[in-house]
Design an enzyme around this catalytic site. Sequence first.
Site, PDB file in Angstrom:
ATOM      1  CB  SER A 140     -36.988 -12.677 -37.129  1.00  0.00           C
ATOM      2  OG  SER A 140     -38.234 -12.968 -36.549  1.00  0.00           O
ATOM      3  CE1 TYR A 153     -34.882 -11.180 -32.550  1.00  0.00           C
ATOM      4  CE2 TYR A 153     -37.024 -11.355 -33.632  1.00  0.00           C
ATOM      5  CZ  TYR A 153     -35.785 -11.898 -33.318  1.00  0.00           C
ATOM      6  OH  TYR A 153     -35.467 -13.155 -33.778  1.00  0.00           O
TER       7      TYR A 153
HETATM    8  P1  NAP Z   1     -30.714 -19.111 -28.859  1.00  0.00           P
HETATM    9  O1  NAP Z   1     -31.043 -20.562 -28.740  1.00  0.00           O
HETATM   10  O2  NAP Z   1     -31.109 -18.174 -27.787  1.00  0.00           O
HETATM   11  O3  NAP Z   1     -29.112 -19.003 -29.121  1.00  0.00           O
HETATM   12  C1  NAP Z   1     -28.561 -17.731 -29.282  1.00  0.00           C
HETATM   13  C2  NAP Z   1     -27.121 -17.886 -29.742  1.00  0.00           C
HETATM   14  O4  NAP Z   1     -26.608 -16.578 -30.001  1.00  0.00           O
HETATM   15  C3  NAP Z   1     -26.228 -18.509 -28.687  1.00  0.00           C
HETATM   16  O5  NAP Z   1     -25.257 -19.288 -29.342  1.00  0.00           O
HETATM   17  C4  NAP Z   1     -25.574 -17.288 -28.024  1.00  0.00           C
HETATM   18  O6  NAP Z   1     -24.289 -17.532 -27.460  1.00  0.00           O
HETATM   19  C5  NAP Z   1     -25.424 -16.384 -29.228  1.00  0.00           C
HETATM   20  N1  NAP Z   1     -25.292 -14.981 -28.865  1.00  0.00           N
HETATM   21  C6  NAP Z   1     -26.211 -14.166 -28.275  1.00  0.00           C
HETATM   22  N2  NAP Z   1     -25.698 -12.937 -28.100  1.00  0.00           N
HETATM   23  C7  NAP Z   1     -24.436 -12.978 -28.592  1.00  0.00           C
HETATM   24  C8  NAP Z   1     -23.385 -12.027 -28.686  1.00  0.00           C
HETATM   25  N3  NAP Z   1     -23.549 -10.777 -28.241  1.00  0.00           N
HETATM   26  N4  NAP Z   1     -22.215 -12.414 -29.248  1.00  0.00           N
HETATM   27  C9  NAP Z   1     -22.033 -13.679 -29.703  1.00  0.00           C
HETATM   28  N5  NAP Z   1     -22.998 -14.625 -29.629  1.00  0.00           N
HETATM   29  C10 NAP Z   1     -24.173 -14.275 -29.079  1.00  0.00           C
HETATM   30  O7  NAP Z   1     -31.320 -18.486 -30.199  1.00  0.00           O
HETATM   31  P2  NAP Z   1     -31.877 -19.168 -31.534  1.00  0.00           P
HETATM   32  O8  NAP Z   1     -33.323 -19.390 -31.361  1.00  0.00           O
HETATM   33  O9  NAP Z   1     -30.998 -20.287 -31.946  1.00  0.00           O
HETATM   34  O10 NAP Z   1     -31.709 -17.942 -32.535  1.00  0.00           O
HETATM   35  C11 NAP Z   1     -30.668 -17.851 -33.493  1.00  0.00           C
HETATM   36  C12 NAP Z   1     -30.991 -16.729 -34.464  1.00  0.00           C
HETATM   37  O11 NAP Z   1     -32.247 -17.012 -35.090  1.00  0.00           O
HETATM   38  C13 NAP Z   1     -31.156 -15.356 -33.814  1.00  0.00           C
HETATM   39  O12 NAP Z   1     -30.643 -14.356 -34.657  1.00  0.00           O
HETATM   40  C14 NAP Z   1     -32.664 -15.194 -33.705  1.00  0.00           C
HETATM   41  O13 NAP Z   1     -33.050 -13.847 -33.682  1.00  0.00           O
HETATM   42  C15 NAP Z   1     -33.116 -15.900 -34.958  1.00  0.00           C
HETATM   43  N6  NAP Z   1     -34.501 -16.370 -34.918  1.00  0.00           N
HETATM   44  C16 NAP Z   1     -34.900 -17.325 -34.050  1.00  0.00           C
HETATM   45  C17 NAP Z   1     -36.220 -17.753 -34.055  1.00  0.00           C
HETATM   46  C18 NAP Z   1     -36.727 -18.837 -33.147  1.00  0.00           C
HETATM   47  O14 NAP Z   1     -37.945 -19.102 -33.187  1.00  0.00           O
HETATM   48  N7  NAP Z   1     -35.908 -19.491 -32.337  1.00  0.00           N
HETATM   49  C19 NAP Z   1     -37.116 -17.172 -34.938  1.00  0.00           C
HETATM   50  C20 NAP Z   1     -36.680 -16.184 -35.811  1.00  0.00           C
HETATM   51  C21 NAP Z   1     -35.357 -15.800 -35.805  1.00  0.00           C
HETATM   52  P3  NAP Z   1     -24.101 -18.016 -25.907  1.00  0.00           P
HETATM   53  O15 NAP Z   1     -24.537 -19.470 -25.900  1.00  0.00           O
HETATM   54  O16 NAP Z   1     -22.658 -17.836 -25.601  1.00  0.00           O
HETATM   55  O17 NAP Z   1     -25.020 -17.164 -25.081  1.00  0.00           O
END
Ligand code: NAP
Length: 240
Positions: A140, A153
């Site tokens: 991130s 985080y």
């Molecule tokens: P999201 O929509 O909240 O989805 C999170 C995903 O992670 C879901 O598939 C969830 O599974 C899974 N997950 C969470 N905890 C877990 C665990 N303990 N074991 C296995 N799976 C787990 O998040 P996102 O925005 O797509 O983010 C994906 C990645 O990108 C993350 O690492 C996040 O930190 C990073 N990121 C996101 C952003 C952003 O703006 N969205 C920015 C920077 C970085 P379930 O569906 O089963 O809960």
Amino acid sequence: MKCALVTGGSRGIGRAICIKLAAMGYYVLVNYKSNEPEAAATLEFIKKDAGDGELLQFDVSSKDQVVQKLGNWIEANEEKYIEVLVNNAGIRDDTLMVWMQDEQWEQVIKTNLDSFFYVTRQVLKSMIFKKYGRIINVVSQSGLKGLPGQTNYSAAKAGVIGATRSLAQEVGRLGITVNAVAPGFIKTEMTQDLDETALQKLIPVRRFGLPEEVAYAVAFLASPEAAYITAEVLSINGGL
Ligand code: NAP
């Protein structure tokens, strides 16, 4: 059979990565923690595009679950070799450090940082044996620059960036690349609670990114042609 494992493939960025890697011809292991219907929907999207894969449930923050469930899958599927690993699963739980509870610190570090170690360790041996692999860690902007309210985080993501660079140096001569992508604000459930109208004024391209835009960069780093790119962190943030 060439496989790709995407942690957190049930929703958001992980789902877009699963679909993209399947379109590249990978048999995709869609990992999720608890949201089976959404994980099944990801697999449906893959199959609708003539791709293939399967669901693989485990909690990335649990050493025991990773060892048992992923370890068992690897043992039982010797003909299927995971050549692409995307460590994408992550959570945030923001609060100013002065108010932060042990649980908030520990859960965020376990899910975003410890998971990198548990999951990567399981697939690394066969990559070394085959002398080929692509590991892409979703970090991130917060891990590069820090953000108030995100000491947990930011620490976790910065930790993964350090580990990316170290591991890349350990395995570079073995045909394995290790890189990270650092998204800014991407439209997913994780960013639903943010004030998009206010925040997009800070972003040079004046909008939040799409999960598909992150998936495109991951697919590039996962491709055989990206063999000379390793230990890198690629920002995907609209110039933030
Ligand atoms: P999201 O929509 O909240 O989805 C999170 C995903 O992670 C879901 O598939 C969830 O599974 C899974 N997950 C969470 N905890 C877990 C665990 N303990 N074991 C296995 N799976 C787990 O998040 P996102 O925005 O797509 O983010 C994906 C990645 O990108 C993350 O690492 C996040 O930190 C990073 N990121 C996101 C952003 C952003 O703006 N969205 C920015 C920077 C970085 P379930 O569906 O089963 O809960």
